[in-house]
Design a protein around this motif. Structure first.
Motif, PDB file in Angstrom:
ATOM      1  N   TYR A   1       0.604  -1.089  -0.387  1.00  0.00           N
ATOM      2  CA  TYR A   1       0.430  -0.227  -0.330  1.00  0.00           C
ATOM      3  C   TYR A   1       0.591   1.200   0.353  1.00  0.00           C
ATOM      4  CZ  TYR A   1      -3.255   3.553   1.474  1.00  0.00           C
ATOM      5  OH  TYR A   1      -3.614   4.542   1.567  1.00  0.00           O
ATOM      6  N   ALA A   2       2.057   1.193   0.986  1.00  0.00           N
ATOM      7  CA  ALA A   2       2.730   2.146   1.134  1.00  0.00           C
ATOM      8  C   ALA A   2       3.442   2.634   0.211  1.00  0.00           C
ATOM      9  CB  ALA A   2       3.848   2.133   1.962  1.00  0.00           C
ATOM     10  N   ALA A   3       3.281   1.604  -0.959  1.00  0.00           N
ATOM     11  CA  ALA A   3       4.968   1.790  -2.401  1.00  0.00           C
ATOM     12  C   ALA A   3       4.203   1.973  -3.331  1.00  0.00           C
ATOM     13  CB  ALA A   3       5.640   0.476  -2.122  1.00  0.00           C
ATOM     14  N   ALA A   4       2.427   2.000  -3.623  1.00  0.00           N
ATOM     15  CA  ALA A   4       1.618   1.912  -4.489  1.00  0.00           C
ATOM     16  C   ALA A   4       0.752   3.526  -4.906  1.00  0.00           C
ATOM     17  CB  ALA A   4       0.730   0.718  -5.011  1.00  0.00           C
ATOM     18  N   ARG A   5       1.042   3.686  -3.440  1.00  0.00           N
ATOM     19  CA  ARG A   5      -0.211   5.042  -3.052  1.00  0.00           C
ATOM     20  C   ARG A   5       0.149   6.364  -2.098  1.00  0.00           C
ATOM     21  NH1 ARG A   5      -4.572   3.690  -6.264  1.00  0.00           N
ATOM     22  NH2 ARG A   5      -5.883   4.769  -4.085  1.00  0.00           N
ATOM     23  N   LEU A   6       1.071   5.543  -1.280  1.00  0.00           N
ATOM     24  CA  LEU A   6       1.353   6.576  -0.349  1.00  0.00           C
ATOM     25  C   LEU A   6       2.265   7.482  -1.282  1.00  0.00           C
ATOM     26  CD1 LEU A   6       1.687   5.234   2.710  1.00  0.00           C
ATOM     27  CD2 LEU A   6      -0.406   6.677   1.751  1.00  0.00           C
ATOM     28  N   LYS A   7       2.975   8.777  -0.591  1.00  0.00           N
ATOM     29  CA  LYS A   7       3.981   9.493  -2.274  1.00  0.00           C
ATOM     30  C   LYS A   7       5.798   9.763  -1.031  1.00  0.00           C
ATOM     31  CE  LYS A   7       1.135  11.883  -5.030  1.00  0.00           C
ATOM     32  NZ  LYS A   7       0.894  10.194  -5.338  1.00  0.00           N
ATOM     33  N   TRP A   8       6.174   9.368  -0.943  1.00  0.00           N
ATOM     34  CA  TRP A   8       7.391   9.346  -0.438  1.00  0.00           C
ATOM     35  C   TRP A   8       8.788   9.287  -1.765  1.00  0.00           C
ATOM     36  CZ3 TRP A   8       9.880   4.410   1.337  1.00  0.00           C
ATOM     37  CH2 TRP A   8       8.913   3.451   1.195  1.00  0.00           C
ATOM     38  N   ARG A   9      10.071   9.435  -1.165  1.00  0.00           N
ATOM     39  CA  ARG A   9      11.275   9.386  -2.245  1.00  0.00           C
ATOM     40  C   ARG A   9      11.762   8.325  -2.685  1.00  0.00           C
ATOM     41  NH1 ARG A   9      16.469  12.450  -1.173  1.00  0.00           N
ATOM     42  NH2 ARG A   9      15.140  12.991   0.560  1.00  0.00           N
ATOM     43  N   LEU A  10      11.913   7.664  -1.597  1.00  0.00           N
ATOM     44  CA  LEU A  10      12.681   6.114  -1.714  1.00  0.00           C
ATOM     45  C   LEU A  10      11.462   5.234  -2.934  1.00  0.00           C
ATOM     46  CD1 LEU A  10      15.431   6.307  -0.089  1.00  0.00           C
ATOM     47  CD2 LEU A  10      16.045   6.848  -2.081  1.00  0.00           C
ATOM     48  N   LYS A  11      10.570   5.612  -2.600  1.00  0.00           N
ATOM     49  CA  LYS A  11       9.582   4.509  -2.725  1.00  0.00           C
ATOM     50  C   LYS A  11       9.721   3.083  -3.745  1.00  0.00           C
ATOM     51  CE  LYS A  11       5.744   6.657  -5.799  1.00  0.00           C
ATOM     52  NZ  LYS A  11       4.345   6.853  -5.165  1.00  0.00           N
ATOM     53  N   ASP A  12      10.190   3.565  -4.974  1.00  0.00           N
ATOM     54  CA  ASP A  12      10.218   2.633  -5.638  1.00  0.00           C
ATOM     55  C   ASP A  12      11.854   1.704  -5.975  1.00  0.00           C
ATOM     56  OD1 ASP A  12       8.521   3.302  -8.135  1.00  0.00           O
ATOM     57  OD2 ASP A  12       9.697   4.978  -8.778  1.00  0.00           O
ATOM     58  N   VAL A  13      12.580   2.405  -5.424  1.00  0.00           N
ATOM     59  CA  VAL A  13      13.859   1.586  -4.825  1.00  0.00           C
ATOM     60  C   VAL A  13      13.556   0.357  -3.759  1.00  0.00           C
ATOM     61  CG1 VAL A  13      15.705   1.902  -3.482  1.00  0.00           C
ATOM     62  CG2 VAL A  13      15.437   3.773  -4.919  1.00  0.00           C
ATOM     63  N   ALA A  14      12.910   1.370  -2.368  1.00  0.00           N
ATOM     64  CA  ALA A  14      12.147   0.478  -1.766  1.00  0.00           C
ATOM     65  C   ALA A  14      11.190  -0.583  -2.806  1.00  0.00           C
ATOM     66  CB  ALA A  14      11.194   0.939  -0.679  1.00  0.00           C
ATOM     67  N   ARG A  15      10.653  -0.743  -3.619  1.00  0.00           N
ATOM     68  CA  ARG A  15       9.391  -2.215  -3.824  1.00  0.00           C
ATOM     69  C   ARG A  15      10.622  -2.739  -4.579  1.00  0.00           C
ATOM     70  NH1 ARG A  15       7.802  -2.528  -9.024  1.00  0.00           N
ATOM     71  NH2 ARG A  15       8.233  -0.646  -9.880  1.00  0.00           N
ATOM     72  N   ILE A  16      11.788  -2.831  -5.396  1.00  0.00           N
ATOM     73  CA  ILE A  16      12.274  -3.296  -5.956  1.00  0.00           C
ATOM     74  C   ILE A  16      13.311  -4.078  -5.169  1.00  0.00           C
ATOM     75  CG2 ILE A  16      14.342  -3.384  -7.585  1.00  0.00           C
ATOM     76  CD1 ILE A  16      13.589  -0.516  -9.138  1.00  0.00           C
ATOM     77  N   TYR A  17      13.982  -3.485  -4.100  1.00  0.00           N
ATOM     78  CA  TYR A  17      14.528  -4.400  -2.869  1.00  0.00           C
ATOM     79  C   TYR A  17      13.803  -5.242  -2.798  1.00  0.00           C
ATOM     80  CZ  TYR A  17      16.864  -4.757   1.668  1.00  0.00           C
ATOM     81  OH  TYR A  17      17.379  -5.292   2.357  1.00  0.00           O
ATOM     82  N   ILE A  18      12.762  -4.942  -2.166  1.00  0.00           N
ATOM     83  CA  ILE A  18      12.009  -6.293  -1.920  1.00  0.00           C
ATOM     84  C   ILE A  18      12.283  -7.082  -2.382  1.00  0.00           C
ATOM     85  CG2 ILE A  18       9.370  -6.874  -0.555  1.00  0.00           C
ATOM     86  CD1 ILE A  18      10.740  -5.740   1.234  1.00  0.00           C
TER      87      ILE A  18
ATOM     88  N   PHE B   1       6.806 -12.083  -3.107  1.00  0.00           N
ATOM     89  CA  PHE B   1       5.872 -12.314  -4.019  1.00  0.00           C
ATOM     90  C   PHE B   1       4.442 -11.760  -3.797  1.00  0.00           C
ATOM     91  CE2 PHE B   1       2.802 -15.632  -5.470  1.00  0.00           C
ATOM     92  CZ  PHE B   1       2.620 -14.665  -7.060  1.00  0.00           C
ATOM     93  N   SER B   2       3.939 -11.858  -2.236  1.00  0.00           N
ATOM     94  CA  SER B   2       2.439 -11.322  -2.076  1.00  0.00           C
ATOM     95  C   SER B   2       3.211  -9.616  -2.421  1.00  0.00           C
ATOM     96  CB  SER B   2       2.497 -11.854  -0.899  1.00  0.00           C
ATOM     97  OG  SER B   2       3.401 -11.398   0.411  1.00  0.00           O
ATOM     98  N   THR B   3       4.282  -8.565  -1.772  1.00  0.00           N
ATOM     99  CA  THR B   3       4.304  -7.773  -2.239  1.00  0.00           C
ATOM    100  C   THR B   3       4.300  -7.397  -3.964  1.00  0.00           C
ATOM    101  OG1 THR B   3       5.466  -7.775  -0.321  1.00  0.00           O
ATOM    102  CG2 THR B   3       5.548  -5.896  -1.949  1.00  0.00           C
ATOM    103  N   ILE B   4       4.114  -8.444  -4.219  1.00  0.00           N
ATOM    104  CA  ILE B   4       4.292  -7.394  -6.277  1.00  0.00           C
ATOM    105  C   ILE B   4       2.637  -8.194  -5.333  1.00  0.00           C
ATOM    106  CG2 ILE B   4       4.953  -8.375  -8.373  1.00  0.00           C
ATOM    107  CD1 ILE B   4       7.378  -9.227  -7.153  1.00  0.00           C
ATOM    108  N   VAL B   5       1.753  -8.453  -6.282  1.00  0.00           N
ATOM    109  CA  VAL B   5       0.932  -8.990  -6.274  1.00  0.00           C
ATOM    110  C   VAL B   5      -0.011  -7.981  -5.558  1.00  0.00           C
ATOM    111  CG1 VAL B   5      -1.263 -10.914  -5.512  1.00  0.00           C
ATOM    112  CG2 VAL B   5       0.824 -11.725  -6.835  1.00  0.00           C
ATOM    113  N   PHE B   6       0.021  -7.764  -4.554  1.00  0.00           N
ATOM    114  CA  PHE B   6      -0.587  -6.551  -4.013  1.00  0.00           C
ATOM    115  C   PHE B   6      -0.409  -5.724  -3.801  1.00  0.00           C
ATOM    116  CE2 PHE B   6      -1.593  -9.516   0.272  1.00  0.00           C
ATOM    117  CZ  PHE B   6      -2.533  -9.886  -0.676  1.00  0.00           C
ATOM    118  N   TYR B   7       0.533  -4.806  -5.044  1.00  0.00           N
ATOM    119  CA  TYR B   7       1.362  -4.120  -5.420  1.00  0.00           C
ATOM    120  C   TYR B   7       0.543  -3.360  -6.908  1.00  0.00           C
ATOM    121  CZ  TYR B   7       3.881  -0.346  -7.796  1.00  0.00           C
ATOM    122  OH  TYR B   7       4.567   0.967  -8.626  1.00  0.00           O
TER     123      TYR B   7
END
Lengths: 279, 293
Positions: A95-112, A154-160
């Motif tokens: 949710y935070a990676a897809a909807r909230l606004k913060w600077r490192l969200k793409d980096v964090a998502r790719i990391y996971i 995996f579940s992060t990607i699906v929910f994202y």
């Protein structure tokens, strides 16, 4: 002439379909059959067919003389907590990676997401040492936390993916009503991704219920073993008692087969949903 | 509204738990695997730094080559059986006029949901020399064809790979089937109007269109083969002799049986590189332009 030829080829390939169906299913049927027979019947009088009289005592033996109930409860408990933990952590993160606004969200998502490409075996040794150093040896947590960590990617990607498809008006309505972001997330956003939740619950449950390699390395205490591990170690004792072995294996397979037969469409979706993101 | 979505505390509350768990349990151990592969380390204390000696030793280890070969054999058997049979069955079952197709689908997929322990134990009894299903069946048919399936040095790895192929064929079947279903109908219509036969239509139209799915199936089957472990652990314990060793098995034995943790880490590191290489090669081979429809 052409018609006859196509008819014959149709019969040939349909035969193959049913033969493979038999190859796929018969070993299981054979297992259930011998779980209801005694050795004499399995080995000599009736190795292939339907049991002549149902020997339910094999199930009573497997259940009462060996540790099967313990393994069963452990598997259930570990799977339940793993599902809960994985879903909560990944749905919040996604949710935070897809909807909230913060600077490192793409980096964090790719990391996971990187976790998807790591075979479990690769981290086995350091993980075993880590669990030992944290004094988690032979606890439920030593299994549950790694299971959660490995299912997260995996579940992060699906929910994202799901969160990206819903309109921002949903948050806006919560904002206008003066609800906190937590309230909005829990009561407005989460209900919209129910199908994804159902899919992932099934997926994580099956993968936890059947997991073998990590359990082998992290658990050695008899009272904490899950079914895949427990069944392994009484093979020695059971080699002379095929009926009880068959019964224990049937008991271990029952929950997942039941889930599959009840929700076959969802299970196939859950297990194959990875293809769209992993390739 | 903008501020609403920039709530710093909320962002931390939402992301920190996942990030912490992932970093400690997955990310940190990966770094450790590579780092410790350069140590002579028995799992206790720090160990001694020996740089690439573990890798040099690996290159001189007979078991390493056995493991590599077995990984490749395993991968090849999975590719041929799972993707080959999976393709045939998926194309056949996608024909809506076929009778009993939902039953067939269920039977193909069922082994996928079983635990690997159950599957391996079951096949141990199927392969059993005296009492197993296969040899009994041969006996029934009056054939004196008795095989020592798992105790043959040459054949054991194939026998084990077949078990894995049997269990997960349904998975590839489901992937390919889902992809076939998602293809637009007009392609088949066009083929039918052209008078192309079924097999020809599938070979020329359906299979090329499934190229993304095949890429995924290939990566899955090949890395799955290279990674193989549980099957041999349960069925042969690496034997007979060391005929069914794989890299993971080598890693497992080094670390957890003979306490050579550094050496085990080196085996694990080679495994990562192998899987990465396989993935890159497959992506390159399939790297032509995307098909759009």
């Amino acid at each position: 002439m052409k018609l006859i030829k196509s008819k014959i080829s149709r019969i040939i390939y349909q035969t193959f379909l049913w033969i493979y169906s038999l190859i796929s299913l018969y070993p299981l049927v054979w297992m259930v059959f011998y779980s209801l027979k005694n050795n004499d019947e399995i080995f000599v009088t009736n190795p292939f067919g339907f049991p002549t009289n149902f020997r339910i005592e094999n199930y009573i033996n497997a259940w009462s003389r060996y540790n099967v109930p313990r393994y069963f409860i452990n598997s259930l408990f570990v799977a339940f907590v793993t599902v809960l933990g994985t879903i909560i952590l990944s749905v919040m993160f996604a949710y935070a990676a897809a909807r909230l606004k913060w600077r490192l969200k793409d980096v964090a998502r790719i990391y996971i997401t990187l976790g998807m490409f790591i075979p479990v075996q690769v981290i086995m040794i350091p993980l075993a040492i880590l669990v030992r150093d944290l004094h988690l040896n032979n606890t439920y947590l030593s299994l549950i936390i790694p299971y959660i960590a490995f299912n997260l990617s995996f579940s992060t990607i699906v929910f994202y993916g799901f969160f990206r498809t819903i309109p921002y008006e949903l948050e806006e309505s919560g904002y206008i009503d003066g609800a906190s972001i937590y309230y909005t997330f829990f009561y407005i956003i989460l209900p919209t991704i129910k199908p994804a939740l159902a899919t992932m619950i099934i997926f994580v449950f099956l993968s936890s219920w059947n997991e073998f390699t990590m359990a082998l390395i992290l658990i050695s205490k008899e009272s904490l073993k899950t079914l895949p591990l427990g069944l392994l170690f009484f093979q020695g004792e059971f080699t002379t008692d095929w009926g009880a072995m068959g019964a224990a294996m049937t008991i271990a397979s029952f929950p997942t087969i039941l889930i599959y037969l009840l929700f076959s469409e969802q299970v196939e979706n859950a297990l194959t949903v990875g293809s769209s993101v992993k390739g | 509204m903008h501020k609403y979505l920039k709530n710093k505390v909320a962002i931390i509350v939402f992301t920190l738990p996942a990030l912490v768990v992932f970093s400690i349990i997955v990310f940190y151990p990966i770094i450790q695997t590579f780092y410790k592969s350069m140590f002579d380390w028995n799992g206790l204390g720090k160990g001694t730094f020996i740089f690439l000696d573990n890798y040099v030793r690996l290159l001189g280890d007979r078991l390493f080559y056995t493991s590599l070969r077995n990984g490749l054999i395993f991968a090849a058997v999975l590719v041929i059986l799972q993707i080959g049979i999976g393709t045939f069955l998926a194309l056949a079952v996608s024909d809506v006029t076929l009778k009993g197709r939902s039953f067939l689908r269920v039977t193909y997929f069922i082994p996928v949901v079983l635990s690997i322990t159950v599957v391996c134990q079951l096949w141990l009894s199927i392969y059993n020399e005296e009492l197993g299903l296969i040899n009994k069946l041969m006996e029934q048919l009056g054939l004196s064809y008795r095989q020592h399936w798992l105790s043959s040095e040459k054949g054991a790895i194939y026998a084990i790979a077949v078990v894995n192929a049997w269990q997960y064929m349904g998975y590839h079947f489901a992937l390919i089937f889902a992809a076939v279903k998602s293809l637009p109908e007009q392609y088949f219509e066009a083929a039918r109007i052209d008078g192309a036969g079924k097999i020809k239509a599938h070979l020329n139209i359906t299979i090329p269109l499934l190229y993304e799915t095949y890429k995924f199936c290939l990566i899955l089957a090949i890395t799955g083969g290279l990674n193989a472990f549980a099957n041999m652990f349960i069925m042969t314990n690496g034997g007979p002799g060391d005929a069914t060793y794989t890299l993971t098995f080598l890693m497992y034995r080094s670390a957890f049986r003979v306490n050579e943790f550094g050496y085990g880490c080196a085996a694990a590191a080679v495994l990562v590189i192998e899987c990465l290489l396989a993935t890159i090669i497959i992506n390159k081979l399939f790297g032509r332009e995307q098909i759009t429809y």
